[in-house]
Design a protein around this motif. Structure first.
Motif, PDB file in Angstrom:
ATOM      1  N   UNK A 162       0.771  -1.376   0.002  1.00  0.00           N
ATOM      2  CA  UNK A 162      -0.176  -0.095  -0.102  1.00  0.00           C
ATOM      3  C   UNK A 162       0.908   1.148  -0.107  1.00  0.00           C
ATOM      4  N   UNK A 163       2.012   1.156   0.911  1.00  0.00           N
ATOM      5  CA  UNK A 163       2.743   2.317   0.724  1.00  0.00           C
ATOM      6  C   UNK A 163       3.421   2.560  -0.454  1.00  0.00           C
ATOM      7  N   UNK A 164       4.095   1.499  -1.201  1.00  0.00           N
ATOM      8  CA  UNK A 164       4.507   1.680  -2.282  1.00  0.00           C
ATOM      9  C   UNK A 164       3.579   2.180  -3.570  1.00  0.00           C
ATOM     10  N   UNK A 165       2.258   1.577  -3.519  1.00  0.00           N
ATOM     11  CA  UNK A 165       1.236   2.099  -4.479  1.00  0.00           C
ATOM     12  C   UNK A 165       1.236   3.725  -4.326  1.00  0.00           C
ATOM     13  N   UNK A 166       1.058   4.112  -3.028  1.00  0.00           N
ATOM     14  CA  UNK A 166       0.957   5.432  -2.792  1.00  0.00           C
ATOM     15  C   UNK A 166       2.039   6.225  -3.166  1.00  0.00           C
ATOM     16  N   UNK A 167       3.195   5.958  -2.957  1.00  0.00           N
ATOM     17  CA  UNK A 167       4.396   6.734  -3.354  1.00  0.00           C
ATOM     18  C   UNK A 167       4.607   6.610  -4.801  1.00  0.00           C
ATOM     19  N   UNK A 168       4.360   5.767  -5.451  1.00  0.00           N
ATOM     20  CA  UNK A 168       4.769   5.482  -6.845  1.00  0.00           C
ATOM     21  C   UNK A 168       3.383   5.991  -7.753  1.00  0.00           C
ATOM     22  N   UNK A 169       2.179   6.382  -7.086  1.00  0.00           N
ATOM     23  CA  UNK A 169       0.922   6.514  -7.817  1.00  0.00           C
ATOM     24  C   UNK A 169       0.570   5.252  -8.569  1.00  0.00           C
ATOM     25  N   UNK A 170       0.652   4.210  -8.214  1.00  0.00           N
ATOM     26  CA  UNK A 170       0.087   2.834  -9.171  1.00  0.00           C
ATOM     27  C   UNK A 170      -0.934   2.202  -8.338  1.00  0.00           C
ATOM     28  N   UNK A 171      -2.118   2.356  -8.457  1.00  0.00           N
ATOM     29  CA  UNK A 171      -2.836   1.598  -7.929  1.00  0.00           C
ATOM     30  C   UNK A 171      -3.086   0.176  -8.368  1.00  0.00           C
ATOM     31  N   UNK A 172      -2.450  -0.073  -9.480  1.00  0.00           N
ATOM     32  CA  UNK A 172      -2.420  -1.539 -10.085  1.00  0.00           C
ATOM     33  C   UNK A 172      -1.707  -2.416  -8.865  1.00  0.00           C
ATOM     34  N   UNK A 173      -0.679  -1.907  -8.219  1.00  0.00           N
ATOM     35  CA  UNK A 173      -0.050  -2.645  -7.505  1.00  0.00           C
ATOM     36  C   UNK A 173      -0.809  -3.538  -6.391  1.00  0.00           C
ATOM     37  N   UNK A 174      -1.917  -2.556  -5.881  1.00  0.00           N
ATOM     38  CA  UNK A 174      -2.956  -3.045  -5.078  1.00  0.00           C
ATOM     39  C   UNK A 174      -3.776  -4.316  -5.744  1.00  0.00           C
ATOM     40  N   UNK A 175      -4.266  -4.037  -6.921  1.00  0.00           N
ATOM     41  CA  UNK A 175      -5.052  -5.046  -7.502  1.00  0.00           C
ATOM     42  C   UNK A 175      -4.157  -6.423  -7.649  1.00  0.00           C
ATOM     43  N   UNK A 176      -2.883  -6.258  -7.994  1.00  0.00           N
ATOM     44  CA  UNK A 176      -1.928  -7.426  -8.172  1.00  0.00           C
ATOM     45  C   UNK A 176      -1.901  -8.096  -6.777  1.00  0.00           C
ATOM     46  N   UNK A 177      -1.875  -7.172  -5.796  1.00  0.00           N
ATOM     47  CA  UNK A 177      -1.567  -7.885  -4.509  1.00  0.00           C
ATOM     48  C   UNK A 177      -2.666  -8.598  -4.085  1.00  0.00           C
ATOM     49  N   UNK A 178      -4.042  -7.979  -4.187  1.00  0.00           N
ATOM     50  CA  UNK A 178      -5.130  -9.055  -3.878  1.00  0.00           C
ATOM     51  C   UNK A 178      -5.384 -10.007  -4.730  1.00  0.00           C
ATOM     52  N   UNK A 179      -5.006 -10.059  -5.921  1.00  0.00           N
ATOM     53  CA  UNK A 179      -5.021 -11.230  -6.797  1.00  0.00           C
ATOM     54  C   UNK A 179      -4.029 -12.314  -6.009  1.00  0.00           C
ATOM     55  N   UNK A 180      -3.023 -12.074  -5.842  1.00  0.00           N
ATOM     56  CA  UNK A 180      -2.063 -13.105  -5.040  1.00  0.00           C
ATOM     57  C   UNK A 180      -2.500 -13.351  -3.646  1.00  0.00           C
ATOM     58  N   UNK A 181      -3.253 -12.815  -2.797  1.00  0.00           N
ATOM     59  CA  UNK A 181      -3.770 -12.929  -1.583  1.00  0.00           C
ATOM     60  C   UNK A 181      -4.920 -13.867  -1.762  1.00  0.00           C
ATOM     61  N   UNK A 182      -5.830 -13.685  -2.740  1.00  0.00           N
ATOM     62  CA  UNK A 182      -6.901 -14.587  -3.342  1.00  0.00           C
ATOM     63  C   UNK A 182      -6.357 -16.210  -3.612  1.00  0.00           C
ATOM     64  N   UNK A 183      -5.228 -16.015  -4.570  1.00  0.00           N
ATOM     65  CA  UNK A 183      -4.610 -17.456  -4.881  1.00  0.00           C
ATOM     66  C   UNK A 183      -4.215 -18.047  -3.591  1.00  0.00           C
ATOM     67  N   UNK A 184      -3.377 -17.332  -2.815  1.00  0.00           N
ATOM     68  CA  UNK A 184      -2.622 -17.999  -1.688  1.00  0.00           C
ATOM     69  C   UNK A 184      -3.996 -18.380  -0.652  1.00  0.00           C
ATOM     70  N   UNK A 185      -5.029 -17.759  -0.570  1.00  0.00           N
ATOM     71  CA  UNK A 185      -6.058 -18.041   0.399  1.00  0.00           C
ATOM     72  C   UNK A 185      -6.804 -19.445  -0.192  1.00  0.00           C
ATOM     73  N   UNK A 186      -6.817 -19.588  -1.370  1.00  0.00           N
ATOM     74  CA  UNK A 186      -7.619 -20.660  -1.806  1.00  0.00           C
ATOM     75  C   UNK A 186      -6.611 -21.907  -1.659  1.00  0.00           C
TER      76      UNK A 186
END
Length: 348
Positions: free
Chosen positions: A275-299
């Motif tokens: 989240x800090x990197x997404x804010x610092x670099x102005x790149x919300x796609x980092x959050x979307x990719x992180x959520x995808x990774x968490x979802x895969x790991x959760x399943x």
């Protein structure tokens, strides 16, 4: 956590403090940690604050507190104390206690887990925008900046301009066709300098595993269903570090349960930095990719270390602990979707 891991964690904390202008000193090439001497505090000690005090023009204890604030909560590190003239003393956690601390941190923070003060003291304003994708990206970047303690001013001429690839003219009716959630995902998932991938309306709306947005939202909904089902079975989440999460695993055994548990916990622990990197670099796609990774790991975790008992099996401490980690994953997914302006239904 090994001494080398701890050394890297402290060095990363120093670098963060310098990047955030909380500490004005050269970043050392390496940080040395040593076993605490008899009678000392914790497992390891580090004198880096004394090394940086002179160039930083600060008392060593003040430097130590700046570093301490940025190293607390790192997976594997329990208590961090400042002793004497400015020594940092660390007590390490084993794997089970580390995950327990993570689960408690997420439960305490709720959907604001990962919000912080990395950009405190920073003031940002953006140039006015009208194009659809630029509007969505700017809005989410502003939300990410506020979540990291930055002050966001009104949009005005002369403000920071986000360089975002515009939406093709043929896709201007994206929101009408897809609805708010799927349209926002389509616009935010690609990096700002890339054109959003045209996967077609059917792919973005399909409720199947191949649709990343559905997979993320379904993972969240599944964590909530687990909690409801557990209550019907007469138990609730309660992380027990002494019992662990591997007992009673399905085929594949405790080794697989430990592996999928560690993988999910590592992603959850990384979430604040993402989240800090997404804010610092102005790149919300980092959050979307992180959520995808968490979802895969959760399943993977759900299948390898099931939070609910099977058949006639009775709920155990391991099930309660797994449920606590599953609920933590659901909380992080909901918080991340909220930052993107996307809903997180409890039932899909």
């Amino acid at each position: 956590m090994t001494p080398a891991d701890l050394s890297r964690a402290v060095l990363h904390a120093v670098r963060r403090a310098v990047d955030e202008d909380a500490l004005r000193a050269p970043v050392p090439a390496r940080v040395r940690v040593e076993r605490t001497r008899p009678g000392g505090r914790g497992d390891y000690a580090c004198a880096v604050a004394l090394q940086l005090a002179r160039p930083a023009a600060l008392p060593a204890r003040d430097v130590a507190e700046i570093i301490r604030e940025r190293v607390r909560g790192v997976p594997g590190i329990g208590m961090v104390e400042v002793t004497g003239p400015g020594f940092l003393n660390f007590s390490l956690l084993d794997g089970a206690h580390r995950i327990g601390a993570l689960v408690r941190d997420i439960a305490r923070s709720g959907q604001e887990y990962g919000h912080g003060h990395a950009l405190a003291g920073t003031t940002v304003s953006f140039a006015p925008v009208e194009e659809a994708r630029a509007l969505v990206v700017t809005e989410v970047v502003e939300r990410l900046l506020r979540a990291q303690g930055a002050t966001v001013g009104a949009r005005a001429a002369g403000g920071e301009a986000l360089h975002v690839m515009p939406v093709p003219a043929a896709d201007r009716d994206l929101f009408a066709r897809l609805g708010d959630d799927a349209a926002r995902w389509a616009l935010l998932r690609a990096a700002p300098h890339d054109r959003p991938q045209d996967t077609g309306d059917e792919a973005l709306l399909a409720q199947r595993e191949g649709n990343p947005l559905f997979r993320v939202r379904y993972a969240h909904a599944r964590t909530r269903a687990l909690s409801r089902n557990a209550r019907q079975l007469g138990f609730t989440a309660a992380y027990d570090a002494h019992e662990g999460l591997g007992g009673g695993a399905r085929p594949g055994g405790a080794e697989r349960a430990d592996a999928v548990t560690d993988a999910l916990a590592a992603l959850l622990a990384d979430h604040p930095d993402v989240l800090a990197a997404a804010a610092r670099h102005r790149e919300p796609d980092r959050v979307a990719r992180q959520l995808e990774a968490i979802a895969r790991a959760f399943f993977d975790f759900h299948d390898g270390a099931p939070p609910l008992p099977a058949g006639d099996e009775k709920p155990s401490a391991a099930h309660r602990s797994r449920l606590a980690l599953a609920e933590a994953a659901g909380t992080v997914l909901a918080g991340g979707l909220s930052l993107l302006g996307i809903s997180a239904p409890e039932v899909l």
